[in-house]
Scaffold this active site. Structure first.
Site, mmCIF file in Angstrom:
data_model
loop_
_atom_site.group_PDB
_atom_site.id
_atom_site.type_symbol
_atom_site.label_atom_id
_atom_site.label_comp_id
_atom_site.label_asym_id
_atom_site.label_seq_id
_atom_site.Cartn_x
_atom_site.Cartn_y
_atom_site.Cartn_z
ATOM 1 C CB CYS A 224 -2.324 -7.032 -1.253
ATOM 2 S SG CYS A 224 -1.907 -7.967 -2.708
ATOM 3 C CG HIS A 303 -14.654 -1.798 -0.149
ATOM 4 N ND1 HIS A 303 -14.861 -1.914 -1.509
ATOM 5 C CD2 HIS A 303 -14.413 -3.050 0.300
ATOM 6 C CE1 HIS A 303 -14.758 -3.182 -1.853
ATOM 7 N NE2 HIS A 303 -14.491 -3.895 -0.786
ATOM 8 C CG HIS A 387 9.345 4.840 11.360
ATOM 9 N ND1 HIS A 387 10.641 5.090 10.962
ATOM 10 C CD2 HIS A 387 9.341 4.911 12.700
ATOM 11 C CE1 HIS A 387 11.383 5.294 12.032
ATOM 12 N NE2 HIS A 387 10.620 5.202 13.096
ATOM 13 C CG HIS A 391 0.984 -3.752 -0.391
ATOM 14 N ND1 HIS A 391 1.521 -4.989 -0.071
ATOM 15 C CD2 HIS A 391 0.372 -3.930 -1.565
ATOM 16 C CE1 HIS A 391 1.216 -5.852 -1.009
ATOM 17 N NE2 HIS A 391 0.516 -5.246 -1.932
ATOM 18 C CG HIS A 420 16.326 -5.385 -4.017
ATOM 19 N ND1 HIS A 420 17.319 -6.096 -3.380
ATOM 20 C CD2 HIS A 420 16.781 -5.192 -5.267
ATOM 21 C CE1 HIS A 420 18.318 -6.304 -4.209
ATOM 22 N NE2 HIS A 420 18.015 -5.761 -5.361
ATOM 23 C CG ASN A 424 3.261 -8.036 -4.067
ATOM 24 O OD1 ASN A 424 2.913 -8.184 -2.905
ATOM 25 N ND2 ASN A 424 2.453 -7.555 -4.992
#
Lengths: 496, 437
Positions: A224, A303, A387, A391, A420, A424
């Site tokens: 993702c 990572h 802001h 994810h 919502h 995802n």
């Protein structure tokens, strides 16, 4: 809030002390410079113009010396400007809005689950409990192939979904930016779980008849957070290629990865992953500077794959019956927290104001030298960013980050509402969240945005954008028909 | 042969309001054991590509479902043990199929079994909360034409409501809006106040319901009879002739009388007529809007006097039907509703399980269902399943090209009796065209 000082956080006096401290440290240079300049000015005025002229004449300047110095200055200036990294601008982006007929209400999802897993009521119960607490709404969408009873995840259906999502997003982007397909110099497509031959980037090149000398890349398997990896790659390429446009397409194709077995750890993605995609135009051309929405400031990649537990925490494998699915381990949240800490440690010095960095440094020194029991100081990132786009991996992820970074409900509102409304959507969720903030009219010139994404591996990637111009609300975005209903209150458990 | 392509669920375009529940009325609850199946046949459209029409219809179905939350909801039992619909947005099931040939060819040699293959249906699950109550099947004919099969549980809709739903779907496909929005409302409440102490509730109607509810005879547990359906089309002038013969002002009464006499003969009754009940739509009598969604069909036994002469037997039969029709007025139906409210039963009855049922479905107007401009349905068939007992007669409208007085009658009887019926002299006097059977 863990602090080095005793907890007076409710005291108003402490608030003013904090503000004063921040102002002092952040503007220390100005505060030092101003008295020095005032002193010089007073000295100059005291000396008077004749004295200064005499001073000037006493310095014997040779013509050669003058020429050399000026050449030196020009040379240094040129080297400086040439080696400055090119600014990368985000001209505009477009998110895919799935058709209303692909909508999956909770009741339909559960019924299908029951019909498909009829021999495993426990697995169905598990899915129901996940869905109740997931934070998803009733308008998220799954691709057409998953609506069938039983689902038909053929390769043809997967290609169909890829074409639908990617081409819609690209068409929207081309229309919004007025970009001509032949002007695309770099194309990067990232889709983690579906990687056909020829690649999805070849599919885009074929559809839009892009140039034959285009630099195309297809990133798959990167999870993702691949969206930010693509942005990083685009940025590096734009440093090497002057005057170029780069298009980044981030999506996740759900069709081939709908798990049809009974293993609980693998059923979780079925409940959360939904259809979505985004196409982004990045450019380093001068003429895009004025009309670009954002400027890319930093990209930080972390990572944790060297650690075995982190490597195995999101793992695609076969279950006992030979059905392939993605299994999520139980310590996912702990590992995510670790990865986040790593990422923050790297990004902190780049973005935090001097006041926060000083406090952090002092706490660090204090813990090392004086008393290891002091709680580590968590810098206040709210001073570095206006802001936050976290994810929308799941409700737990957003809750965890809100707690760790001490963010308010409004800061995580974009993430929660995206979860919502769209579910995802993997790598493209960050762009839906940006779109939400823009459509709410909250994005002003100079605002800094922090995008954080987690991915399998385990990776934590961040991107920092600075808003280039105040963004007006539009009607051609995925939130246009429902933005007025948001924010909604999402209950802890939705009774099915 | 029909090839099934896929099965899926179609949901509405806007989420339903969470937590909304609709209780079922007394008339609804009586129909638990029945379901309705309707088949619409449409001629070939201009757009010949397979799958295009299906996709368009699926999308417009999504749009129309937004206005019918009851259709996408699921059954659940309330605390008092009665059914209600929880509007949870679960959707309707849709099956897509394809078959060879053209619609016209199909209609030439169709029979009951073949026609029922065009409508998908699943009996109630053990757990009804996960059971879809509405089903749609779209069958595309490879050489042109479309059959839309629509089925639903009789608990939620009667043929009038079902037809109204499909019409709303067609309007949405055609023009984007519904011409007659649905009307979700409970039945009229019992009258309070002016209870005349001498008021004698109409016991005949209530007795009929009482005996049906209490009837636990093996008629409806034994389903080995092979029922066959025939569709007889009576032209306008013939219907008029029948009306004159029986001197009844309404085509339904004339047709009902005619079929009653013929079926009695076929069943082997030398004298007198078999027991028959009529089934009528009571929306007008109850003062309900035509768009009232739910059950509003009331069954009433027809009483007749014995008659000796054959010819007058027909008029006597029609007269008896007419008398039954008149007796079903507002006051008596309201009494029935009140009685049903206070009379609980343990097992739901089978309203069409004993007598010969003759239902008046003349006013449904299914031929006004246009999915595309100018494409009127070639034929519309109705089935109220399952059929038990003596048999079933449905009096329907004919396609508009046949004229306003013409009628289509779908008769369901055991196989051997039906063939005898089609050869009966009295029926043949009115020269029906046998469309199916």
């Amino acid at each position: 809030m863990p602090q080095t000082l005793p907890d007076f956080s409710n005291s108003v006096k402490l608030k003013y002390v904090k503000l004063g401290y921040q102002y002092l440290v952040n503007h220390i240079l100005y505060l030092l410079l101003v008295p020095i300049m005032v002193a010089i000015l007073i000295e100059v005025l005291r000396l008077g113009p004749d004295e200064i002229l005499n001073l000037w004449k006493s310095l014997h300047f040779d013509l050669v010396q003058i020429l050399c110095s000026s050449f030196l200055i020009i040379f240094i200036a040129t080297v400086y400007f040439m080696s400055k990294p090119r600014h990368v601008y985000l001209v505009d982006y477009a998110c895919y809005k799935p058709p209303v007929t692909c909508r999956v209400p909770f009741a339909t999802f559960m019924e299908h689950s029951r019909l498909i897993l009829k021999n495993n009521p426990k697995s169905v119960e598990f899915q129901m409990r996940i869905l109740e607490r997931s934070g998803l709404g009733e308008e998220t969408c799954l691709p057409p192939a998953i609506h069938y009873i039983p689902p038909t995840p053929t390769m043809e259906a997967a290609r169909g979904e890829a074409e639908l999502v990617i081409f819609s997003a690209m068409d929207s982007l081309l229309q919004k930016t007025g970009l001509k397909p032949k002007d695309i110099d770099i194309l990067i497509v990232n889709c983690s779980l579906f990687s056909p031959t020829p690649s999805l980037s070849a599919m885009v090149i074929n559809k839009y008849k892009l140039r034959s000398n285009i630099k195309s890349f297809n990133l798959s398997g990167m999870g993702c957070s691949a969206g930010l990896i693509s942005i990083d790659l685009a940025r590096d390429l734009l440093q090497v290629h002057p005057n170029s446009n780069a298009v980044v397409v981030s999506t996740e194709i759900i069709t081939p990865n709908y798990y049809q077995g009974n293993e609980r750890a693998m059923l979780l993605p079925n409940c959360l992953f939904r259809m979505g995609g985004a196409a982004i135009l990045l450019s380093n051309r001068r003429r895009n500077r004025s009309r670009a929405k954002y400027r890319l400031v930093h990209v930080v990649r972390t990572h944790k794959g060297a650690d075995d537990k982190a490597y195995r925490c999101v793992f695609e494998e076969e279950d006992k019956e030979g059905k392939v699915g993605i299994s999520l381990s139980k310590d996912l949240m702990a590992i995510a927290g670790e990865a986040l800490k790593s990422n923050i440690t790297t990004i902190g010095p780049l973005v935090l104001p001097a006041s926060e960095q000083l406090l952090f440094l002092m706490t660090l020194i204090g813990r090392k030298i004086f008393n290891p029991k002091w709680k580590p100081y968590i810098p206040d990132f709210k001073q570095a960013f206006e802001h936050f786009c976290i994810h929308a991996g799941g409700r737990a992820v957003i809750d965890e980050l809100q707690k760790n970074l001490q963010l308010s409900a409004e800061h995580v509102e974009a993430s929660r509402m995206t979860l919502h409304r769209f579910g995802n959507t993997s790598s493209s969720s960050l762009w839906y969240e940006m779109s939400y903030i823009e459509e709410k009219g909250r994005m002003k010139k100079g605002d800094r945005v922090w995008q954080i994404a987690f991915g399998s591996g385990f990776k934590c990637n961040s991107a920092v954008w600075k808003c280039n111009k105040t963004i007006k609300t539009t009607t051609d975005n995925p939130w246009s028909d429902c933005i007025d209903r948001y924010p909604v209150h999402i209950p802890e458990i939705v009774k099915l | 042969m029909i090839t099934y392509i896929c099965k899926r669920t179609v949901v509405s375009t806007k989420p339903a309001q969470a937590g909304k529940c609709n209780p079922l009325s007394v008339f609804d609850r009586l129909m638990e054991k029945n379901h309705i199946r309707i088949v619409y046949y449409f001629p070939s459209t201009r757009n010949g590509e397979p799958g295009v029409v299906t996709k368009k219809l699926r999308e417009s179905l999504s749009h129309v479902l937004t206005c019918f939350p009851i259709v996408t909801g699921r059954l659940q039992k309330k605390d008092d043990g009665h059914w209600m619909i929880k509007c949870n947005d679960a959707g309707v099931r849709m099956v897509e199929a394809r078959t060879q040939g053209s619609v016209e060819e199909w209609l030439k040699n169709v029979n009951r079994d073949k026609e029922l293959m065009l409508v998908t249906w699943e009996d109630m699950f053990h757990k009804p909360y996960f059971w879809a109550t509405f089903y749609v099947q779209l069958t595309e004919f490879e050489e042109g034409g479309l059959a839309i099969g629509f089925s639903c549980s009789h608990l939620l809709a009667d043929p009038t409501s079902a037809t109204m739903f499909v019409k709303a779907w067609a309007d949405t496909t055609l023009a984007g809006t519904m011409l007659a929005p649905p009307f979700f409302h409970p039945l009229p409440p019992p009258r309070l106040g002016n209870k005349n102490p001498n008021h004698n509730p109409y016991t005949d109607l209530i007795n009929h319901y009482k005996s049906t509810i209490d009837d636990r005879s093996p008629a409806f547990t034994n389903n080995i009879t092979n029922y066959v359906t025939a569709t007889l089309a009576f032209s306008g002038p013939m219907v008029q002739a029948c009306m004159l013969d029986t001197s009844r002002p309404s085509p339904f009464e004339a047709m009902a009388g005619l079929l009653w006499v013929c079926v009695s003969k076929v069943k082997g009754m030398k004298q007198g007529l078999i027991s028959m009940s009529i089934c009528l739509d009571m929306r007008k009598q109850l003062g309900l809007d035509k768009g009232f969604f739910g059950n509003c069909l009331v069954y009433n036994k027809v009483h007749h006097a014995e008659s000796l002469l054959d010819k007058s037997e027909l008029s006597e039969a029609a007269r008896a039907v007419g008398e039954s029709v008149t007796k079903m007025n507002n006051e008596r139906i309201m009494d029935l509703i009140e009685w049903l409210e206070h009379h609980d039963y343990e097992f739901p009855p089978l309203m069409n399980g004993h007598d010969l049922i003759c239902a008046n479905l003349e006013d449904l107007d299914p031929y006004a269902t246009l999915f595309e401009e100018g494409f009127v349905p070639i034929r519309v068939s109705y089935y109220v399943e399952p059929v038990f007992g003596i048999g079933q007669i449905l009096v329907l409208q004919s396609p508009p090209s046949e004229g306003p007085l013409s009628r289509m009658v779908m008769v369901t009887l055991p196989a051997d009796e039906l063939s005898k019926l089609c050869d009966d002299d009295l029926i043949l006097r009115f020269n029906p065209t046998i469309l199916m059977g």
